[in-house]
Structures are given as C-alpha cells and as structure tokens.
Design a protein around this motif. Structure first.
Motif, PDB file in Angstrom:
ATOM      1  N   GLU A  29     -50.483 -46.803 -13.953  1.00  0.00           N
ATOM      2  CA  GLU A  29     -51.816 -46.969 -13.713  1.00  0.00           C
ATOM      3  C   GLU A  29     -52.605 -45.620 -13.459  1.00  0.00           C
ATOM      4  OE1 GLU A  29     -54.727 -49.777 -10.863  1.00  0.00           O
ATOM      5  OE2 GLU A  29     -52.784 -50.144 -10.787  1.00  0.00           O
ATOM      6  N   ASN A  30     -52.081 -44.927 -12.815  1.00  0.00           N
ATOM      7  CA  ASN A  30     -52.618 -43.576 -12.327  1.00  0.00           C
ATOM      8  C   ASN A  30     -52.760 -42.813 -13.412  1.00  0.00           C
ATOM      9  OD1 ASN A  30     -52.783 -44.395  -9.512  1.00  0.00           O
ATOM     10  ND2 ASN A  30     -50.932 -43.331  -9.095  1.00  0.00           N
ATOM     11  N   LEU A  31     -51.837 -42.934 -14.622  1.00  0.00           N
ATOM     12  CA  LEU A  31     -51.922 -42.242 -15.855  1.00  0.00           C
ATOM     13  C   LEU A  31     -53.391 -42.494 -16.799  1.00  0.00           C
ATOM     14  CD1 LEU A  31     -50.067 -40.208 -17.440  1.00  0.00           C
ATOM     15  CD2 LEU A  31     -49.314 -42.167 -18.682  1.00  0.00           C
ATOM     16  N   ASP A  32     -53.832 -43.620 -16.561  1.00  0.00           N
ATOM     17  CA  ASP A  32     -55.302 -43.998 -17.156  1.00  0.00           C
ATOM     18  C   ASP A  32     -56.296 -42.924 -16.801  1.00  0.00           C
ATOM     19  OD1 ASP A  32     -54.080 -46.047 -18.767  1.00  0.00           O
ATOM     20  OD2 ASP A  32     -54.566 -47.585 -16.866  1.00  0.00           O
ATOM     21  N   ALA A  33     -56.059 -42.179 -15.644  1.00  0.00           N
ATOM     22  CA  ALA A  33     -57.057 -41.386 -15.312  1.00  0.00           C
ATOM     23  C   ALA A  33     -57.020 -39.899 -16.041  1.00  0.00           C
ATOM     24  CB  ALA A  33     -56.848 -40.850 -13.928  1.00  0.00           C
ATOM     25  N   TYR A  34     -55.989 -39.961 -17.002  1.00  0.00           N
ATOM     26  CA  TYR A  34     -55.828 -38.639 -17.913  1.00  0.00           C
ATOM     27  C   TYR A  34     -56.338 -39.050 -19.302  1.00  0.00           C
ATOM     28  CZ  TYR A  34     -53.186 -36.651 -14.107  1.00  0.00           C
ATOM     29  OH  TYR A  34     -52.794 -36.051 -12.892  1.00  0.00           O
ATOM     30  N   ASP A  35     -56.452 -38.089 -20.194  1.00  0.00           N
ATOM     31  CA  ASP A  35     -56.843 -38.370 -21.554  1.00  0.00           C
ATOM     32  C   ASP A  35     -55.762 -38.493 -22.098  1.00  0.00           C
ATOM     33  OD1 ASP A  35     -59.951 -37.793 -21.541  1.00  0.00           O
ATOM     34  OD2 ASP A  35     -59.566 -35.559 -21.351  1.00  0.00           O
ATOM     35  N   LEU A  36     -55.802 -39.910 -22.932  1.00  0.00           N
ATOM     36  CA  LEU A  36     -54.811 -40.246 -23.721  1.00  0.00           C
ATOM     37  C   LEU A  36     -55.144 -40.613 -25.066  1.00  0.00           C
ATOM     38  CD1 LEU A  36     -53.009 -42.786 -21.037  1.00  0.00           C
ATOM     39  CD2 LEU A  36     -52.296 -40.531 -21.398  1.00  0.00           C
ATOM     40  N   ASP A  37     -54.432 -40.178 -25.963  1.00  0.00           N
ATOM     41  CA  ASP A  37     -54.886 -40.616 -27.535  1.00  0.00           C
ATOM     42  C   ASP A  37     -54.117 -41.913 -27.927  1.00  0.00           C
ATOM     43  OD1 ASP A  37     -51.961 -40.025 -28.065  1.00  0.00           O
ATOM     44  OD2 ASP A  37     -52.707 -37.826 -28.819  1.00  0.00           O
ATOM     45  N   GLU A  39     -51.559 -42.453 -29.846  1.00  0.00           N
ATOM     46  CA  GLU A  39     -50.173 -42.492 -30.100  1.00  0.00           C
ATOM     47  C   GLU A  39     -49.796 -42.607 -28.670  1.00  0.00           C
ATOM     48  OE1 GLU A  39     -46.638 -39.604 -31.772  1.00  0.00           O
ATOM     49  OE2 GLU A  39     -48.797 -39.287 -32.022  1.00  0.00           O
ATOM     50  N   ASP A  40     -50.213 -42.007 -27.591  1.00  0.00           N
ATOM     51  CA  ASP A  40     -49.813 -42.169 -26.193  1.00  0.00           C
ATOM     52  C   ASP A  40     -49.913 -43.529 -25.772  1.00  0.00           C
ATOM     53  OD1 ASP A  40     -49.536 -39.626 -25.982  1.00  0.00           O
ATOM     54  OD2 ASP A  40     -51.594 -39.236 -24.991  1.00  0.00           O
ATOM     55  N   VAL A  41     -50.905 -44.339 -26.016  1.00  0.00           N
ATOM     56  CA  VAL A  41     -51.009 -45.780 -25.845  1.00  0.00           C
ATOM     57  C   VAL A  41     -49.909 -46.419 -26.199  1.00  0.00           C
ATOM     58  CG1 VAL A  41     -52.650 -47.800 -25.920  1.00  0.00           C
ATOM     59  CG2 VAL A  41     -53.455 -45.599 -25.398  1.00  0.00           C
ATOM     60  N   ALA A  42     -49.836 -46.223 -27.914  1.00  0.00           N
ATOM     61  CA  ALA A  42     -48.739 -46.975 -28.522  1.00  0.00           C
ATOM     62  C   ALA A  42     -47.450 -46.806 -27.954  1.00  0.00           C
ATOM     63  CB  ALA A  42     -48.741 -46.493 -29.839  1.00  0.00           C
ATOM     64  N   VAL A  43     -47.220 -45.648 -27.236  1.00  0.00           N
ATOM     65  CA  VAL A  43     -45.791 -45.275 -26.608  1.00  0.00           C
ATOM     66  C   VAL A  43     -45.653 -45.807 -25.312  1.00  0.00           C
ATOM     67  CG1 VAL A  43     -44.496 -43.660 -25.446  1.00  0.00           C
ATOM     68  CG2 VAL A  43     -45.327 -43.146 -27.716  1.00  0.00           C
ATOM     69  N   LEU A  44     -46.892 -45.950 -24.696  1.00  0.00           N
ATOM     70  CA  LEU A  44     -46.593 -46.801 -23.307  1.00  0.00           C
ATOM     71  C   LEU A  44     -46.588 -48.341 -23.563  1.00  0.00           C
ATOM     72  CD1 LEU A  44     -49.285 -44.536 -21.672  1.00  0.00           C
ATOM     73  CD2 LEU A  44     -46.960 -44.476 -20.866  1.00  0.00           C
ATOM     74  N   LEU A 449     -41.926 -37.921 -21.769  1.00  0.00           N
ATOM     75  CA  LEU A 449     -42.584 -37.384 -20.403  1.00  0.00           C
ATOM     76  C   LEU A 449     -44.007 -37.018 -20.341  1.00  0.00           C
ATOM     77  CD1 LEU A 449     -39.597 -35.179 -19.103  1.00  0.00           C
ATOM     78  CD2 LEU A 449     -39.598 -37.687 -18.884  1.00  0.00           C
ATOM     79  N   PHE A 450     -44.791 -37.727 -19.679  1.00  0.00           N
ATOM     80  CA  PHE A 450     -46.044 -37.255 -19.568  1.00  0.00           C
ATOM     81  C   PHE A 450     -46.377 -36.428 -18.245  1.00  0.00           C
ATOM     82  CE2 PHE A 450     -46.317 -41.092 -21.846  1.00  0.00           C
ATOM     83  CZ  PHE A 450     -47.061 -41.205 -22.822  1.00  0.00           C
ATOM     84  N   ALA A 451     -46.670 -34.987 -18.533  1.00  0.00           N
ATOM     85  CA  ALA A 451     -46.811 -34.255 -17.551  1.00  0.00           C
ATOM     86  C   ALA A 451     -48.340 -33.505 -17.401  1.00  0.00           C
ATOM     87  CB  ALA A 451     -45.870 -32.952 -17.977  1.00  0.00           C
ATOM     88  N   SER A 452     -48.479 -32.881 -16.123  1.00  0.00           N
ATOM     89  CA  SER A 452     -49.938 -32.392 -16.060  1.00  0.00           C
ATOM     90  C   SER A 452     -50.070 -30.892 -16.506  1.00  0.00           C
ATOM     91  CB  SER A 452     -50.171 -32.323 -14.512  1.00  0.00           C
ATOM     92  OG  SER A 452     -48.965 -31.555 -14.009  1.00  0.00           O
ATOM     93  N   GLY A 453     -48.589 -30.538 -17.043  1.00  0.00           N
ATOM     94  CA  GLY A 453     -48.722 -28.967 -17.790  1.00  0.00           C
ATOM     95  C   GLY A 453     -47.550 -28.851 -18.410  1.00  0.00           C
ATOM     96  N   ILE A 480     -35.776 -35.597 -25.573  1.00  0.00           N
ATOM     97  CA  ILE A 480     -36.835 -35.449 -24.770  1.00  0.00           C
ATOM     98  C   ILE A 480     -38.170 -34.896 -25.226  1.00  0.00           C
ATOM     99  CG2 ILE A 480     -37.406 -34.758 -22.355  1.00  0.00           C
ATOM    100  CD1 ILE A 480     -34.794 -34.896 -21.401  1.00  0.00           C
ATOM    101  N   SER A 481     -39.148 -35.415 -25.116  1.00  0.00           N
ATOM    102  CA  SER A 481     -40.464 -34.931 -25.664  1.00  0.00           C
ATOM    103  C   SER A 481     -41.433 -34.873 -24.600  1.00  0.00           C
ATOM    104  CB  SER A 481     -40.799 -35.660 -26.914  1.00  0.00           C
ATOM    105  OG  SER A 481     -41.269 -36.857 -26.712  1.00  0.00           O
ATOM    106  N   VAL A 482     -42.312 -34.093 -24.442  1.00  0.00           N
ATOM    107  CA  VAL A 482     -43.164 -33.894 -23.296  1.00  0.00           C
ATOM    108  C   VAL A 482     -44.440 -33.830 -23.791  1.00  0.00           C
ATOM    109  CG1 VAL A 482     -44.125 -32.389 -21.412  1.00  0.00           C
ATOM    110  CG2 VAL A 482     -41.411 -32.659 -21.912  1.00  0.00           C
ATOM    111  N   ARG A 483     -45.369 -34.629 -23.321  1.00  0.00           N
ATOM    112  CA  ARG A 483     -46.957 -34.818 -23.600  1.00  0.00           C
ATOM    113  C   ARG A 483     -47.870 -34.257 -22.540  1.00  0.00           C
ATOM    114  NH1 ARG A 483     -47.988 -38.626 -27.864  1.00  0.00           N
ATOM    115  NH2 ARG A 483     -46.028 -39.527 -28.699  1.00  0.00           N
ATOM    116  N   VAL A 484     -48.283 -33.399 -22.467  1.00  0.00           N
ATOM    117  CA  VAL A 484     -49.085 -32.625 -21.768  1.00  0.00           C
ATOM    118  C   VAL A 484     -50.375 -33.175 -21.618  1.00  0.00           C
ATOM    119  CG1 VAL A 484     -50.159 -30.615 -20.830  1.00  0.00           C
ATOM    120  CG2 VAL A 484     -47.796 -30.375 -21.551  1.00  0.00           C
ATOM    121  N   ARG A 485     -51.158 -33.883 -20.635  1.00  0.00           N
ATOM    122  CA  ARG A 485     -52.198 -34.566 -20.598  1.00  0.00           C
ATOM    123  C   ARG A 485     -53.233 -34.047 -19.353  1.00  0.00           C
ATOM    124  NH1 ARG A 485     -51.323 -34.679 -24.521  1.00  0.00           N
ATOM    125  NH2 ARG A 485     -50.699 -36.480 -26.468  1.00  0.00           N
ATOM    126  N   GLU A 486     -54.368 -33.795 -19.789  1.00  0.00           N
ATOM    127  CA  GLU A 486     -55.264 -33.137 -18.653  1.00  0.00           C
ATOM    128  C   GLU A 486     -56.008 -34.241 -18.093  1.00  0.00           C
ATOM    129  OE1 GLU A 486     -57.583 -30.112 -20.115  1.00  0.00           O
ATOM    130  OE2 GLU A 486     -56.274 -28.828 -20.450  1.00  0.00           O
TER     131      GLU A 486
END
Length: 494
Positions: A29-37, A39-44, A449-453, A480-486
């Motif tokens: 739920e906290n991840l919704d505060a980040y910009d998601l595209d 593809e992110d939504v589909a993965v989640l 992995l969704f990450a802040s950096g 392991i793939s990392v998606r950096v989101r702000e």
C-alpha cells in the motif's frame, strides 16, 4: 546470522505467516505513493507472472525446389538459408527471427515435403510435418509455373488435418503477365493464392500482410513447454560422453557412440524410465564454439541444439572430468542458464580420475564456476554405470527448485531483516531502500525488487546468495530485477 539460525529463530507458524502477509500488504500500500508505470502495476497484480509472450511461429512448407528457402531469406532480410537450384538442399527445420509491420514472429524453414518417400527423404518429410504441428500458421509455397501437382494436393490434405491457418504463396511469378498462372491455384481450396517472386521480392508485402492476419497475437505453441514427461537436454562439448550416458540410462544402444567428435548431429529423443518415473532425454550435438563462428553442418547442428534446449526443462551439462575445465564447458553452462533452464553439472569419465585430478577439478570448479556454485553436481562414469543412479535425485531437486515460489509475506519479512542487518552502502549521500519485493514468476524463479534508488550489482548478488541460503533454489538460476521508483510529488496523479 546464518540461514539455518535465521530459519530456526523464526519457527514459522500460521500466525507468523498471517502477520508477514499483513506487513507485506502495508508495504504494498505504501508503494502507491511512488510513481508506478503500467508494467509495475501488472507485476504487482500478478499479470506479468511469466516472461514476455514468445512470438508466434510461422512454418514455410512445400514440395522440393519451389523456393521456400529463397522466400525465407527474402522475409528475414538476409541470406540465412542455403539456396541452390537443385531439390533437397534444405533437410532440417530451422527457425529464424523475423518481423513485418512492427510485429515479430519466428520463421521456420523446412525441407521439401513429399508423400510416400523413403530413406532420408522420409526423415525430411517428418521434419516438415513436425514443423506444421509446432507452428501457429503455415505458408504453403507452390510453383505457379508448374500448377497443381499430385504432391501439392496431398500436402493440402495433410495441412487441413493439422487445422492450422494456411496462406498460399504462388511463387516464381516474376512479372504481371504470369499472374494468370497463379489463378489456377484457387483449385487447391485454400483461398486466394498470393502471386509472389521470392527471388525478386515482388508481391511479398501482400503475402506478409495476409500472414499477419493469420498469426495470433500470442503464440499457442511457443509459450508453453511440451506436456507429458519431464524433458532433459544432454549438453556439452563434443566427445564428453552424452550419447554414452543416454545409452547407459536406456540400458541399450539407442544412439551411435564413436570416439570421433561430432558423431551426433541431430537431437535424439528417448523416453527412459528411471526410479519409476518417465523422462524424455534429448541427446544433442556437441557445442564446439559460438554459433556465429560455426559453418556448414556444425552451424545447423548448433541451431538444433539450441532449439532442443528451448523445449527442455532441465539441462544436464556434461564435462570430461579427466581433462581440465575449458572455456567451452563454461560457455555451455552459461547457455543453459541464459535459457532459464534448471541445471545439473555431470562430471563424466570419473573412472579415469585419480585423487590428484579430483583435487585439481575441485579447485577449477571453485575458481571458474564461482557464479554457478548453486548447480547440482553429480560425479559418474557413463562407461561403467558408476553413480548414474544419483542422477534422478539431482534432477528432481533442480526441477523442484525451478518451480518453487516464496510467499510474498515471507519474502518481504526476510528482506526486511536482511536490510536491517546488512543495509545497502551509502552512495552520494543516499542509501537505497528496498520498498517491496515479489516473486513475479517461476521456471525459473524471478524476483522483482522495488527500490528507492539504484541497487548495486554486488548488493544484488549478496541478496541472491542470501535468498538461496534461506529458501534453497539448488539447481536453478534465479533472476533478480530492480525497479527504481521515486516518490510521487504532492498533487501528482495516482
């Protein structure tokens, strides 16, 4: 804290699982505060649980010397298929990536299809029939100058039984004057014949437009692995004992074994029962070097080996334990890893290995296969049968790991404790955090992995190693793939 200590300290119960799932739900739920595209939504949401869909498959068939390989070269845009003005040059079905109007597909060239033939021609015909069954649509190439032959009519009957969409190409129409020759091909009952000249490119655009209309958006044959017994590809450089091992497991001489390297050229499938379970073993040609460096028969053998690996679930990579580990051995293993297949390393010819060589081999493994320490390893002798009975356990373990899934709650609880004990190094005044993690797919396991950096490669390897220590995954590559989101700016759209 070791993986064993960590697991012991958790003593997982249903209450723990429920608590972890609730915590993971909060992180999500906290991840919704980040910009998601999208593809992110589909993965989640679990909509991208598997790899991108494989492109649809188009088989090019017809009797000998009607111009199939010429058409393949025209569509692919370069000379990939051997062309000569004699029938029977192409004997095997070979696939090539192709595209038209922004859509990708796999183009499969086949040998000339004839009915009621014997010898090698019969094998070629079987390859063509197999290509049709493994295709989403078919292009039937006919020589417009010759008209309808008995062989063409027989091929049409077989195509109708396959229930695949068929596009009819009337080849060798080199000028508008000859287009009337193509009209007679309506008599085949396949609909409109498309007059083309594969040699000059005339009319191929209209043909490809019709092909795209016949091909599905998502392949019905390339996405899924074949159903039935588990399929195992025997890989390795030439003369490491692949055929000998297949014969030993089968209990009879199923394939030719000869000291001459390169005896096997075509993949050979054999159903073998081991410990009450049926397996399909595929003996492949020895991989000599990189595909683009091979020529002639070796080139086509390497392509067929790659195709056999694509249809397998597990790769048994054989090495000659009596010889030093080579760059080619490592490349073969990497090929299996890149294909995302479960892996067992088989050290064959163990009966020729003395105590000194065994210590030397262990050092070579530790030095050259440091990134593949997770692979199951079996030391055996195909010649004597020593320890071949250990293969089944190793294969079962690798395939179980290949299909294993870590619950989202457990994964995030584990990563949370891992990051607390071993945080990512601070870089440029910032410390990246793992915001949320999910296992997006299996076969092989893939974690997102969704990450802040930016997460450095070294830390990713550290995370992978800890995941392996804690949850297993022996015998399978994991990704392991990392998606950096702000974080979304205030007032930004959700």
């Amino acid at each position: 804290m070791s993986a064993e200590e960590w697991l012991a300290s958790k003593e997982w119960t249903e209450q723990d699982d429920d608590l972890d799932e609730r915590r993971a739900a909060v992180l999500r739920e906290n991840l919704d505060a980040y910009d998601l595209d999208e593809e992110d939504v589909a993965v989640l949401a679990g909509g991208a649980a598997n790899r991108p869909a494989a492109p649809p498959v188009l088989a090019v068939v017809g009797r000998p010397n009607v111009g199939k390989s010429t058409l393949v070269n025209r569509i692919v845009g370069r000379r990939v298929a051997v062309v000569q003005d004699v029938p029977g040059v192409t004997r095997d079905r070979v696939g090539y990536p192709a595209s038209w109007a922004g859509r990708d597909f796999t183009l499969v060239d086949t040998g000339g299809w004839e009915i009621d033939v014997a010898g090698i021609d019969a094998s070629v015909a079987r390859q063509a029939e197999a290509a049709v069954q493994a295709a989403d649509a078919v292009v039937l190439v006919v020589d417009a100058n010759v008209g309808i032959t008995d062989a063409d009519a027989d091929i049409v009957k077989l195509l109708r039984r396959s229930k695949r969409p068929v596009v009819l190409a009337a080849n060798k129409v080199d000028s508008p004057i000859q287009e009337s020759d193509a009209a007679v091909l309506w008599g085949l009952g396949l609909g409109e014949p498309y007059p083309i000249s594969a040699l000059h490119g005339r009319g191929t655009g209209d043909l490809l437009d019709a092909v795209l209309a016949a091909l599905p958006e998502r392949s019905a044959v390339a996405d899924a692995l074949p159903e039935g017994p588990r399929r195992v590809a025997l890989l390795g450089r030439p003369n490491v004992g692949k055929s000998s091992l297949l014969n030993r497991l089968a209990g009879s001489e199923r394939v030719v074994v000869d000291p001459t390297a390169g005896t096997t050229r075509d993949p050979v499938d054999e159903a073998i029962e081991l410990d009450g379970q049926t397996w399909i073993f595929v003996d492949t040609a020895g991989i000599r070097r990189r595909v683009h460096q091979t020529k002639g028969a070796d080139f086509y053998a390497s392509l067929r080996t790659r195709g056999a690996l694509g249809k397998a679930e597990l790769a048994l990579v054989l090495i000659d334990a009596s010889e030093p580990l080579t760059e080619q051995d490592i490349r073969v293993m990497q090929q299996a890893i890149d294909a995302g297949r479960a892996l067992v390393v088989v050290c064959n010819k163990w009966d020729l290995v003395d105590e000194h060589r065994r210590r030397e081999l262990d050092r070579e493994m530790d030095r050259d296969l440091v990134q593949v320490q997770w692979a199951e390893r079996v030391n055996l002798s195909a010649a004597t049968g020593w320890h071949t009975n250990r293969l089944t356990r190793a294969m079962d373990t690798a395939l179980d790991s290949w299909e294993a899934r870590v619950p989202t709650g457990k994964l995030n609880a584990f990563l949370g404790e891992l990051a607390a004990a071993h945080p990512h190094p601070v870089r440029s005044g910032r410390q990246p955090r793992i915001l949320f993690a999910t296992q997006a797919s299996t076969r092989p396991p893939r974690f997102v992995l969704f990450a802040s950096g930016f997460i450095e490669a070294g830390y990713r390897r550290f995370v992978e190693n800890k995941i392996r220590e804690t949850f297993g995954f022996a015998g399978t590559p994991i990704e392991i793939s990392v998606r950096v989101r702000e974080k979304r700016k205030k007032g930004g759209k959700r």
